[in-house]
Design a protein around this motif. Structure first.
Motif, short mmCIF file in Angstrom:
data_model
loop_
_atom_site.label_atom_id
_atom_site.label_comp_id
_atom_site.label_asym_id
_atom_site.label_seq_id
_atom_site.Cartn_x
_atom_site.Cartn_y
_atom_site.Cartn_z
N GLY A 9 -18.52 -60.46 -49.78
CA GLY A 9 -19.91 -60.80 -49.51
C GLY A 9 -20.90 -60.42 -50.58
O GLY A 9 -21.95 -61.04 -50.69
N GLY A 10 -20.63 -59.38 -51.37
CA GLY A 10 -21.56 -58.96 -52.40
C GLY A 10 -21.58 -59.90 -53.59
O GLY A 10 -20.73 -60.79 -53.72
N GLY A 11 -22.53 -59.67 -54.50
CA GLY A 11 -22.67 -60.54 -55.65
C GLY A 11 -21.45 -60.55 -56.54
O GLY A 11 -20.96 -61.62 -56.94
N ARG B 72 -4.24 -66.64 -57.15
CA ARG B 72 -4.23 -66.49 -55.70
C ARG B 72 -5.12 -65.30 -55.37
O ARG B 72 -4.88 -64.19 -55.84
CB ARG B 72 -2.80 -66.25 -55.18
CG ARG B 72 -2.73 -66.14 -53.66
CD ARG B 72 -1.31 -66.20 -53.13
NE ARG B 72 -0.50 -65.07 -53.55
CZ ARG B 72 0.61 -64.67 -52.91
NH1 ARG B 72 1.03 -65.33 -51.84
NH2 ARG B 72 1.30 -63.65 -53.36
N VAL B 73 -6.17 -65.55 -54.59
CA VAL B 73 -7.21 -64.54 -54.37
C VAL B 73 -7.20 -64.09 -52.92
O VAL B 73 -7.36 -64.90 -52.00
CB VAL B 73 -8.60 -65.10 -54.73
CG1 VAL B 73 -9.67 -64.03 -54.52
CG2 VAL B 73 -8.62 -65.59 -56.17
N TRP B 74 -7.03 -62.78 -52.72
CA TRP B 74 -7.15 -62.16 -51.41
C TRP B 74 -8.38 -61.27 -51.40
O TRP B 74 -8.75 -60.69 -52.42
CB TRP B 74 -5.92 -61.31 -51.09
CG TRP B 74 -4.65 -62.10 -50.89
CD1 TRP B 74 -4.54 -63.45 -50.78
CD2 TRP B 74 -3.33 -61.57 -50.79
NE1 TRP B 74 -3.22 -63.81 -50.61
CE2 TRP B 74 -2.45 -62.68 -50.60
CE3 TRP B 74 -2.79 -60.29 -50.81
CZ2 TRP B 74 -1.08 -62.53 -50.46
CZ3 TRP B 74 -1.42 -60.13 -50.67
CH2 TRP B 74 -0.57 -61.24 -50.49
N VAL B 75 -9.04 -61.16 -50.25
CA VAL B 75 -10.22 -60.31 -50.13
C VAL B 75 -10.07 -59.40 -48.92
O VAL B 75 -9.30 -59.69 -47.98
CB VAL B 75 -11.52 -61.14 -49.99
CG1 VAL B 75 -11.71 -62.06 -51.17
CG2 VAL B 75 -11.55 -61.93 -48.68
N THR B 76 -10.79 -58.29 -48.95
CA THR B 76 -10.90 -57.43 -47.79
C THR B 76 -12.37 -57.29 -47.41
O THR B 76 -13.26 -57.53 -48.23
CB THR B 76 -10.34 -56.02 -48.06
OG1 THR B 76 -11.17 -55.37 -49.03
CG2 THR B 76 -8.90 -56.07 -48.55
N GLY B 77 -12.62 -56.88 -46.18
CA GLY B 77 -13.99 -56.65 -45.75
C GLY B 77 -14.04 -56.14 -44.33
O GLY B 77 -13.14 -56.42 -43.52
N ARG C 70 -15.50 -62.21 -43.99
CA ARG C 70 -14.11 -62.54 -44.34
C ARG C 70 -13.85 -64.02 -44.12
O ARG C 70 -13.22 -64.69 -44.95
CB ARG C 70 -13.13 -61.70 -43.52
CG ARG C 70 -13.20 -60.20 -43.79
CD ARG C 70 -11.97 -59.48 -43.28
NE ARG C 70 -11.70 -59.69 -41.86
CZ ARG C 70 -12.17 -58.91 -40.89
NH1 ARG C 70 -12.95 -57.88 -41.20
NH2 ARG C 70 -11.87 -59.14 -39.63
N THR C 71 -14.35 -64.54 -43.02
CA THR C 71 -14.15 -65.96 -42.72
C THR C 71 -14.85 -66.83 -43.75
O THR C 71 -14.29 -67.83 -44.22
CB THR C 71 -14.68 -66.27 -41.31
OG1 THR C 71 -13.96 -65.50 -40.34
CG2 THR C 71 -14.51 -67.75 -40.98
N ARG C 72 -16.06 -66.47 -44.12
CA ARG C 72 -16.79 -67.26 -45.11
C ARG C 72 -16.11 -67.20 -46.47
O ARG C 72 -16.13 -68.19 -47.22
CB ARG C 72 -18.23 -66.75 -45.23
CG ARG C 72 -19.09 -67.08 -44.02
CD ARG C 72 -20.53 -66.65 -44.22
NE ARG C 72 -21.21 -67.46 -45.23
CZ ARG C 72 -22.47 -67.28 -45.60
NH1 ARG C 72 -23.18 -66.30 -45.05
NH2 ARG C 72 -23.02 -68.05 -46.50
N ASP D 105 -26.84 -57.06 -45.55
CA ASP D 105 -27.01 -58.35 -44.87
C ASP D 105 -27.07 -59.49 -45.88
O ASP D 105 -28.03 -60.26 -45.93
CB ASP D 105 -28.29 -58.32 -44.03
CG ASP D 105 -28.51 -59.60 -43.23
OD1 ASP D 105 -27.51 -60.27 -42.93
OD2 ASP D 105 -29.68 -59.93 -42.94
N LEU D 106 -26.02 -59.60 -46.71
CA LEU D 106 -25.99 -60.61 -47.76
C LEU D 106 -24.60 -61.21 -47.89
O LEU D 106 -23.60 -60.55 -47.65
CB LEU D 106 -26.38 -60.00 -49.12
CG LEU D 106 -27.77 -59.43 -49.30
CD1 LEU D 106 -27.89 -58.81 -50.68
CD2 LEU D 106 -28.82 -60.50 -49.10
N PHE D 107 -24.57 -62.48 -48.32
CA PHE D 107 -23.33 -63.10 -48.75
C PHE D 107 -23.67 -63.90 -50.01
O PHE D 107 -24.11 -65.04 -49.95
CB PHE D 107 -22.76 -64.03 -47.67
CG PHE D 107 -21.36 -64.48 -47.94
CD1 PHE D 107 -20.28 -63.71 -47.54
CD2 PHE D 107 -21.10 -65.65 -48.64
CE1 PHE D 107 -18.98 -64.10 -47.79
CE2 PHE D 107 -19.82 -66.06 -48.89
CZ PHE D 107 -18.74 -65.29 -48.47
N GLY D 108 -23.53 -63.24 -51.15
CA GLY D 108 -23.94 -63.84 -52.40
C GLY D 108 -25.21 -63.21 -52.92
O GLY D 108 -25.59 -62.09 -52.55
#
Length: 324
Positions: free
Chosen positions: A165-167, A182-187, A193-195, A313-316
């Motif tokens: 979610g962060g920049g 292949r990119v995995w993320v955690t959160g 995570r869904t976005r 409270d950000l996504f990007g």
């Protein structure tokens, strides 16, 4: 000119240290130029500055902001490289011991005008809006250097990005996918995570600290103490951890036994060079990759943007537009 600045420092209540209003126009030093700012982007650096990290009382009041896209004195549309180094330094400017970022020793970009070294200007591609271009010089450049200079990753490798979610983390996902990784993320936040999967193209998303299906080739770490142990445990033998930040604290247990026994590499990474920013601009221009923007606000609403960042409270990116 209108500007937003740190009037004082407050580690506990950083937003109370923020003020905005009229400030003197910049007076460029020799070989520096003025830029009329059209858009500027928010970074965690701005929040830390208000807390007094990297900014001394004697520098106050200090105009905040590292990122800017605008128009130079000759009418050219430009992007500002935020790293200001010793003019006599040769080589990678991120290694210059006298380097600083705009808003540390020199007034930053949260203003109608900013003065910067002439060498810090790059042409803005016509395909990028001012708002998009303003996102690139700090967090997106940081992500570019982490992935393409420091990690040793190759197309087809698997990379784990800690924090969704962060920049920087959104940039890592978008750039990683553009490079064939292949990119995995955690959160911690399920919606983020869904976005990351649905909107950014991440291949999988996991809760923070979750056991992964397999070990990864590299981990991109900006969180620090909260995720450090998980990052090390997630790496395959010989894997690489690239660290460019420590938002939850800088002093996790080192776990040196794991590092030496598995031959792990731990690589520090800070910002990027002018040449890397030029390469990032070309990548965006030629590939269609675009920064992820959470919201665009007028600079007069700078406190709202900082409050959203402080709350997570950000996504990007948060981008501020500036009226001339």
């Amino acid at each position: 000119m209108f500007a937003a600045y740190a009037a004082r420092l407050d580690a506990r209540d950083p937003l109370s240290a923020l003020e905005w209003g009229e400030r003197p126009e910049p007076e460029p030093a020799p070989d520096w130029v003025r830029v009329d700012v059209r858009a500027t982007a928010l970074n965690h650096h701005d929040l830390w500055s208000l807390r007094g990290v990297g900014l001394a009382e004697k520098q106050l009041p200090m105009i905040l902001g590292c990122d800017a896209a605008g128009v130079d004195e000759d009418g050219n549309e430009v992007v500002v490289h935020a790293v200001v180094g010793d003019p006599h330094w040769r080589g990678d400017e991120t290694l210059d011991p006298r380097r600083s970022l705009l808003s540390e020793r020199h007034p930053g970009t949260f203003a109608q005008q900013v003065a910067v070294p002439r060498a810090n200007l790059l042409p803005k591609p016509a395909s990028l809006s001012f708002e998009e271009a303003a996102c690139l010089p700090t967090s997106w450049l940081t992500a570019y250097r982490m992935l393409f200079t420091q990690s040793g990753l190759r197309p087809g490798d698997t990379v784990l990005v800690q924090g969704a979610g962060g920049g920087v983390s959104t940039a890592l996902v978008v750039l990683g996918k553009a490079a064939g990784l292949r990119v995995w993320v955690t959160g911690r936040d399920e919606a983020k995570r869904t976005r990351a999967v649905d909107k950014l193209g991440a291949d999988a998303a996991f809760e923070s600290g979750a056991r992964l299906p397999e070990r990864v080739d590299a981990v991109m770490e900006t969180v620090g103490e909260a995720t450090w142990s998980h990052s090390l445990k997630s790496l395959r033998p010989g894997g690489t951890l690239v660290c460019s930040g420590a938002t939850t604290g800088p002093n996790p247990p080192a776990e040196l036994n794991r590092i030496f026994y598995l031959g792990l590499r731990v690589v520090g990474s800070t910002m990027g060079t002018r040449d890397e920013l030029a390469a990032l601009l070309r990548l965006c221009d030629q590939s269609g990759v675009r920064p992820v923007i959470d919201r665009v606000l007028p600079l007069s609403q700078v406190k709202d943007g900082l409050a959203a960042m402080a709350d997570g409270d950000l996504f990007g990116k948060v981008v501020f537009t500036v009226q001339s």
